[in-house]
Design a protein around this motif. Structure first.
Motif, mmCIF file in Angstrom:
data_model
loop_
_atom_site.group_PDB
_atom_site.id
_atom_site.type_symbol
_atom_site.label_atom_id
_atom_site.label_comp_id
_atom_site.label_asym_id
_atom_site.label_seq_id
_atom_site.Cartn_x
_atom_site.Cartn_y
_atom_site.Cartn_z
ATOM 1 N N THR A 186 1.096 -1.146 -0.273
ATOM 2 C CA THR A 186 0.452 0.364 -0.091
ATOM 3 C C THR A 186 0.880 1.058 0.341
ATOM 4 O O THR A 186 0.577 1.792 -1.167
ATOM 5 N N THR A 235 1.136 3.880 -2.728
ATOM 6 C CA THR A 235 0.404 5.389 -2.901
ATOM 7 C C THR A 235 1.910 6.199 -3.212
ATOM 8 O O THR A 235 2.067 7.409 -3.825
ATOM 9 N N SER A 255 -11.069 13.127 3.099
ATOM 10 C CA SER A 255 -11.009 12.356 2.689
ATOM 11 C C SER A 255 -9.494 10.673 2.100
ATOM 12 O O SER A 255 -9.767 10.116 0.922
ATOM 13 N N GLY A 256 -8.610 11.883 2.393
ATOM 14 C CA GLY A 256 -6.628 10.833 2.064
ATOM 15 C C GLY A 256 -7.584 10.740 2.713
ATOM 16 O O GLY A 256 -6.715 8.592 2.845
ATOM 17 N N THR A 271 -9.311 7.307 2.098
ATOM 18 C CA THR A 271 -8.462 6.117 1.130
ATOM 19 C C THR A 271 -7.404 5.391 1.582
ATOM 20 O O THR A 271 -7.585 4.608 0.794
ATOM 21 N N SER A 325 -9.120 2.500 3.245
ATOM 22 C CA SER A 325 -9.738 2.130 2.513
ATOM 23 C C SER A 325 -8.827 0.649 1.542
ATOM 24 O O SER A 325 -8.815 -0.359 1.612
ATOM 25 N N TRP A 326 -7.397 1.760 1.341
ATOM 26 C CA TRP A 326 -6.661 0.799 0.363
ATOM 27 C C TRP A 326 -5.694 -0.137 1.601
ATOM 28 O O TRP A 326 -5.543 -1.758 1.013
ATOM 29 N N SER A 357 -19.057 0.162 -2.083
ATOM 30 C CA SER A 357 -18.916 1.619 -1.442
ATOM 31 C C SER A 357 -19.631 2.266 -2.511
ATOM 32 O O SER A 357 -20.102 2.873 -2.300
#
Length: 145
Positions: A39, A43, A77-78, A81, A84-85, A107
């Motif tokens: 991950t 990123t 949001s980051g 995210t 989630s990842w 989702s």
């Protein structure tokens, strides 16, 4: 052709294609790699690609021009995210891509519900039927009988 590039369905479709490729590539990639490291590396690649896109398109925006409320929600949001990842890569490490990805696509259902609850958006009866069918589809694809 120009109108195609300006339409949201075109970009949403490409998003779905790339999301599908993400699942396949990630499943192969995490085979002998810690999912958290995978991950992190993913990123870094995304950060470099997004930076390159800003450079190529000339769309850099001065950070000072962004309102504090926007910053707050971009940070949230980051974080969502990232969470989630991390969860997605762990699920791929442990399960089949063909079963993990459909559950991840719940989702879509959550977005519909949250958009109604928090953004005041309205869905028609046909839209709600679609949400229910997506949910049923996830169950049928993801869970073995």
């Amino acid at each position: 052709m120009k109108s195609l590039f300006a339409s949201w369905p075109f970009w949403a479709f490409l998003s779905a294609v790339f999301a599908a490729l993400t699942a396949i590539f990630a499943k192969i990639g995490v085979e002998n790699v810690n999912s958290d490291f995978a991950t992190f590396f993913r990123t870094v690649v995304i950060l470099a690609a997004a930076g390159l896109m800003l450079y190529i398109t000339g769309n850099w925006q001065q950070p000072s021009s962004i309102a504090p409320r926007s910053w707050l929600f971009l940070v949230m949001s980051g974080l969502a995210t990232g969470a989630s990842w991390i969860c997605y890569f762990r699920a791929l490490k442990l399960g089949d891509a063909a079963r993990v990805a459909p559950i991840d696509k719940l989702s879509v259902v959550f977005v519909a519900i949250f958009a109604v609850l928090f953004l005041g958006e309205r869905l028609s009866l046909a839209n709600w039927l679609g949400v229910i069918l997506i949910t049923l589809g996830v169950v049928l694809v993801a869970f073995r009988s």
